[in-house]
Design a protein around this motif. Structure first.
Motif, PDB file in Angstrom:
ATOM      1  N   SER A  49       0.850  -1.188   0.000  1.00 48.25           N
ATOM      2  CA  SER A  49       0.000   0.000   0.000  1.00 48.25           C
ATOM      3  C   SER A  49       0.887   1.239   0.000  1.00 48.25           C
ATOM      4  O   SER A  49       2.094   1.151  -0.187  1.00 48.25           O
ATOM      5  CB  SER A  49      -0.889   0.001   1.250  1.00 48.25           C
ATOM      6  N   ASP A  50       0.271   2.381   0.288  1.00 48.82           N
ATOM      7  CA  ASP A  50       1.065   3.610   0.364  1.00 48.82           C
ATOM      8  C   ASP A  50       1.904   3.684   1.632  1.00 48.82           C
ATOM      9  O   ASP A  50       2.738   4.558   1.769  1.00 48.82           O
ATOM     10  CB  ASP A  50       0.187   4.851   0.206  1.00 48.82           C
TER      11      ASP A  50
ATOM     12  N   ASP B  21      -0.669   4.041  -4.107  1.00 49.57           N
ATOM     13  CA  ASP B  21      -0.960   2.649  -3.795  1.00 49.57           C
ATOM     14  C   ASP B  21       0.366   1.941  -3.523  1.00 49.57           C
ATOM     15  O   ASP B  21       1.032   2.274  -2.559  1.00 49.57           O
ATOM     16  CB  ASP B  21      -1.786   1.978  -4.891  1.00 49.57           C
ATOM     17  N   SER B  22       0.799   1.025  -4.376  1.00 45.58           N
ATOM     18  CA  SER B  22       2.052   0.323  -4.107  1.00 45.58           C
ATOM     19  C   SER B  22       3.155   0.745  -5.073  1.00 45.58           C
ATOM     20  O   SER B  22       4.136   0.040  -5.262  1.00 45.58           O
ATOM     21  CB  SER B  22       1.840  -1.191  -4.186  1.00 45.58           C
TER      22      SER B  22
END
Length: 181
Positions: free
Chosen positions: A15-16, A155-156
């Motif tokens: 994720s972030d 996000d990633s």
């Protein structure tokens, strides 16, 4: 890092605020071409910049020794040796300004060792910028790092911040509080 926190990280998706790296960062070896070593350092710098600039009030983690697959399964061979935190700080020299606050932590699960880079949600300094252009070296015209660019997690993925993201980053840092990792 305690095993409960580490287990929780393993249950989460990238994720972030969370990334998984199967192998430790490679900063090059003595005698290796200087440009290649710089590109290796730039990959690490981009990761740290993107995490340090994300506008969330929680620690950010890079877990080393784990690969997370889209279906949620993991490959977790761990690490054979731990990185020296000083080496990580030195890897950023000349590439970022100011230097974000982070530390390297060790975790053990079922007798296997893992590394975890913990980046604090620290508003007392920042935002953090690349201060040097570093080419991709993979035939791409897109540089790994672009001087004066502001990076963030999307996000990633580590990306140059859009105008809206830049505004959110600046606003978050202007609130000026420092949170422990």
């Amino acid at each position: 890092m305690n095993s409960e926190t580490f287990r929780h990280l393993l249950e989460c998706c990238e994720s972030d605020v969370l990334d998984f790296k199967l192998v430790p960062y490679d900063f090059g070896v003595s005698g290796e071409d200087a440009k290649i070593k710089e590109r290796k350092r730039a990959k690490f710098a981009k990761d740290i910049l993107a995490f340090a600039n994300i506008w969330r009030d929680e620690p950010r983690y890079i877990v080393i020794g784990v690969k997370k697959f889209p279906d949620g399964s993991i490959s977790a061979p761990g690490v054979s040796q731990h990185l020296d935190g000083v080496l990580l700080v030195h890897a950023l020299e000349g590439l970022v300004h100011p230097c974000p606050r982070f530390h390297y932590d060790q975790a053990e699960l079922n007798g296997i060792q893992y590394g975890v880079i913990v980046i604090s949600a620290d508003r007392s300094i920042g935002p953090f910028f690349a201060n040097k252009d570093v080419g991709g070296g993979d035939g791409s015209d897109k540089p790994l790092l672009r001087k004066h660019a502001l990076y963030c997690r999307r996000d990633s993925s580590n990306e140059e911040a859009s105008p809206g993201e830049q505004a959110a980053i600046w606003q978050w840092f202007q609130q000026g509080q420092s949170l422990p990792a």
